[in-house]
Design a protein around this motif. Structure first.
Motif, short mmCIF file in Angstrom:
data_model
loop_
_atom_site.label_atom_id
_atom_site.label_comp_id
_atom_site.label_asym_id
_atom_site.label_seq_id
_atom_site.Cartn_x
_atom_site.Cartn_y
_atom_site.Cartn_z
N THR A 267 40.51 -6.66 47.60
CA THR A 267 39.90 -6.01 46.53
C THR A 267 38.63 -6.88 46.21
O THR A 267 37.56 -6.41 46.04
CB THR A 267 40.76 -5.83 45.36
OG1 THR A 267 42.13 -5.15 45.81
CG2 THR A 267 40.02 -5.19 44.24
N ILE A 271 34.83 -5.82 46.13
CA ILE A 271 33.91 -6.34 45.01
C ILE A 271 32.48 -6.76 45.44
O ILE A 271 31.37 -6.62 44.98
CB ILE A 271 34.64 -7.00 43.93
CG1 ILE A 271 35.79 -6.14 43.30
CG2 ILE A 271 33.63 -7.46 42.66
CD1 ILE A 271 36.51 -6.69 42.35
N LEU A 287 34.42 -0.82 38.81
CA LEU A 287 35.16 -1.43 39.80
C LEU A 287 36.13 -0.96 40.46
O LEU A 287 36.61 -0.84 41.67
CB LEU A 287 35.01 -2.89 39.51
CG LEU A 287 33.61 -3.75 39.40
CD1 LEU A 287 33.85 -4.79 38.95
CD2 LEU A 287 32.79 -3.70 40.62
N THR A 288 37.25 -0.38 39.41
CA THR A 288 38.18 -0.14 39.84
C THR A 288 38.18 1.32 40.64
O THR A 288 38.75 1.62 41.75
CB THR A 288 39.23 0.21 38.78
OG1 THR A 288 39.66 -0.98 37.80
CG2 THR A 288 40.90 0.81 39.18
N CYS A 291 36.49 -0.06 43.99
CA CYS A 291 37.16 -0.99 45.02
C CYS A 291 38.47 -1.21 44.80
O CYS A 291 39.40 -1.51 45.52
CB CYS A 291 36.59 -2.27 44.84
SG CYS A 291 34.43 -2.50 44.84
N GLY A 292 39.12 -0.82 43.72
CA GLY A 292 40.64 -0.98 43.28
C GLY A 292 41.49 -0.29 43.58
O GLY A 292 42.64 -0.20 43.62
N GLU A 296 44.03 -0.72 37.97
CA GLU A 296 43.04 -1.79 37.42
C GLU A 296 43.62 -3.13 37.24
O GLU A 296 42.65 -4.19 37.20
CB GLU A 296 42.96 -1.19 35.97
CG GLU A 296 41.98 -1.79 35.01
CD GLU A 296 41.77 -1.07 33.68
OE1 GLU A 296 41.87 -1.46 32.65
OE2 GLU A 296 41.48 0.14 33.78
N THR A 299 42.17 -5.08 40.14
CA THR A 299 40.75 -5.21 40.02
C THR A 299 40.54 -6.54 39.02
O THR A 299 39.78 -7.60 39.62
CB THR A 299 39.99 -4.05 39.52
OG1 THR A 299 40.50 -3.06 40.43
CG2 THR A 299 38.68 -4.35 39.16
#
Length: 533
Positions: A267, A271, A287-288, A291-292, A296, A299
């Motif tokens: 992760t 990011i 971002l979650t 990429c996550g 959460e 992340t």
């Protein structure tokens, strides 16, 4: 219009060459003064530096015009063969240099336009000012023996640089001569933080020339191989071409060592491939989603892992010699409890030890009326004034420093929170000097105190009104803001409005905009960036 003659009386201020030099020396920093002394030693044969501990006559503002004693004059005459009574000791015009520095720029220009006049009263005899000055400064212990202290400059010079550290590692690699040269070239192209700022194509073109495409292509290939080797060296992240690549290299090193959770590492790598503005804003939700994979918590763990990485791999190899500050004044604590006091002394390491060259001065005395005598006598007078102006510089610095310590005594006992409001005019009125003189003294001059080393200007600050009708120093308010932020809840950081309200509870009237200005001066991030993950 009929022509005529008229008589008018007017006054104007003209700075003598001695006073101009005094003003100029006063505003120089320690390093600049050292350079000025070296230049004067090269240019004036009557000025010399002495390293031995020699007995010295009393010297100061009170003794500036003291005539030479008769016994000393007769001893000099018998030594150099001069006729008795041929010369008389003169005064150096100390009254000019004792005047405070004027603030009028026009007066400076008027004085500078006049031709320098160092002739004095025509004497070449020794005066009280010709003795060694700075003789009480102990010789510096270069070997580090005795007191156990080590010179900070020597420590800085022995500090290993990033390029030296990388070159040492490169010696252990078994490479061809071409690859070794390419690796050395890339190492020398790194900046202080360990980044390779220039593209490989630009580096290749700088060597082969912009027109040789085949040679450029060959060099780019060699540099690409050398770059991979460079990025495998310590410190991890060196040779990166940007912050994202630097963080990625460090995350891959953690993955190879299996020092972190695999999912968190993956992760974090995703990011780093996104625009770093999202990471800077701590936009966890976005971002979650990107990429996550909807997790959460993962992340947040990845962002915490990235925050522990080193964004500047070359930081620990920084050239610390540039950050060395040699104090001009040293403050020491004496006594305990109610008898506690502070002594203020000049730093002997920054005081040049100068005197008039007695052999040359004696030779000039014994050759009166010879060719070039007038010009040499002027150089002798110039050397005397230079010694006097240097001492007056340090005398003024010491007087101002003692006045600051008296005014800010609570700071030296309790720290920043006890700082009092102080402006240049307060010290100027107390010492009978001009504000411009105080400004020159406090610029680029440093004081070593039990609380740390500070520039003299640090002790001056405006005041903020309080509910009781008094004033609080802006320095104390900044320290209070720093204290509030350090004690805040990381999950709910204080906003500027909340800090202003807390200051109001302490009785200090401080607007939100003023809080924001002080916070930025302290390099404290706003509340949304201080929020913990």
């Amino acid at each position: 219009m009929k022509p005529g003659l008229s008589l008018r009386v007017s006054q104007h201020l003209a700075l003598t060459p001695q006073l101009q030099q005094s003003i100029r020396l006063l505003q120089l920093s320690t390093l600049e003064l050292s350079q000025e002394v070296e230049q004067m030693l090269d240019e004036n044969p009557f000025l010399e530096r002495t390293l031995e501990e020699a007995p010295r006559e009393e010297f100061g503002l009170a003794q500036a015009d003291t005539p030479v004693a008769d016994d000393d004059r007769h001893a000099d005459e018998s030594l150099y063969g001069a006729a008795p009574g041929a010369a008389a000791s003169g005064t150096e015009g100390a009254g000019d240099s004792d005047a405070p520095a004027p603030a009028d720029a026009g007066a400076d220009a008027a004085g500078a336009a006049e031709a320098p006049d160092w002739e004095g009263d025509g004497t070449v005899d020794f005066s009280a000012d010709d003795s060694e000055w700075g003789g009480d400064a102990p010789a510096r212990n270069r070997t580090g023996e005795g007191d156990g202290e080590t010179d900070a400059t020597e420590l800085a010079r022995s500090h290993q640089s990033l390029t030296d550290f990388l070159h040492r590692q490169a010696l252990s690699l078994r490479l061809s001569a071409v690859d070794t040269a390419a690796l050395r070239f890339l190492i020398e192209s790194l900046n202080d933080d360990g980044y390779l700022e220039d593209p490989l194509e630009s580096l290749a073109a700088s060597l082969a020339g912009p027109d040789d495409a085949e040679q450029i292509e060959e060099l780019v290939h060699r540099f690409t191989v050398a770059l991979r080797l460079l990025q495998s060296l310590e410190p991890t992240g060196v040779g990166a071409r940007g912050l994202a690549e630097c963080l990625t290299l460090q995350l891959r090193a953690l993955a190879a060592d299996k020092e972190a959770d695999a999912d968190v590492l993956q992760t974090a790598l995703r990011i780093c491939r996104q625009p770093l503005e999202m990471l800077a804003k701590r936009d966890v939700r976005r971002l979650t989603q990107t990429c996550g994979g909807g997790n959460e918590e993962c992340t947040r763990a990845a962002m915490a892992l990235i925050a522990r990485l080193e964004p500047r791999p070359g930081r620990r190899f920084a050239n610390v010699e540039r950050n060395i500050v040699v104090p001009d004044v040293i403050v020491r604590k004496t006594g305990r409890g109610a008898q506690q006091n502070f002594s203020v002394q000049l730093n002997p390491d920054v005081m040049p030890r100068l005197r008039v060259h007695d052999v040359y001065a004696g030779a000039l005395r014994g050759n009166r009326g010879g060719e070039g005598h007038q010009a040499l006598q002027q150089r002798l007078q110039e050397a005397r004034w230079f010694i006097k102006n240097i001492q007056q510089r340090f005398d003024t610095i010491l007087r101002v420093s003692r006045a600051i310590v008296d005014r800010q005594r609570n700071f030296f006992v309790h720290g920043e929170l006890a700082m009092r409001p102080l402006v240049l005019r307060d010290i100027a009125d107390e010492l009978g000097l001009h504000e411009s003189t105080i400004s020159r003294v406090t610029t680029a001059k440093y004081m070593a105190t039990p609380q740390g080393t500070y520039e003299l200007k640090y002790f001056f600050g405006s005041g903020l009104g309080t509910e009781t009708g008094g004033n609080a120093s802006s320095t104390a308010v900044r320290a209070l803001i720093k204290q509030f932020v350090s004690a805040e809840n990381p999950a709910k950081p204080l906003s500027d409005s909340q800090i202003a309200a807390m200051l109001k509870e302490q009785g200090i009237e401080c607007a939100r905009r003023t809080v924001a200005k002080y916070r930025e001066a302290l390099k404290i991030a706003p509340a949304n960036l201080r929020k913990a993950l």
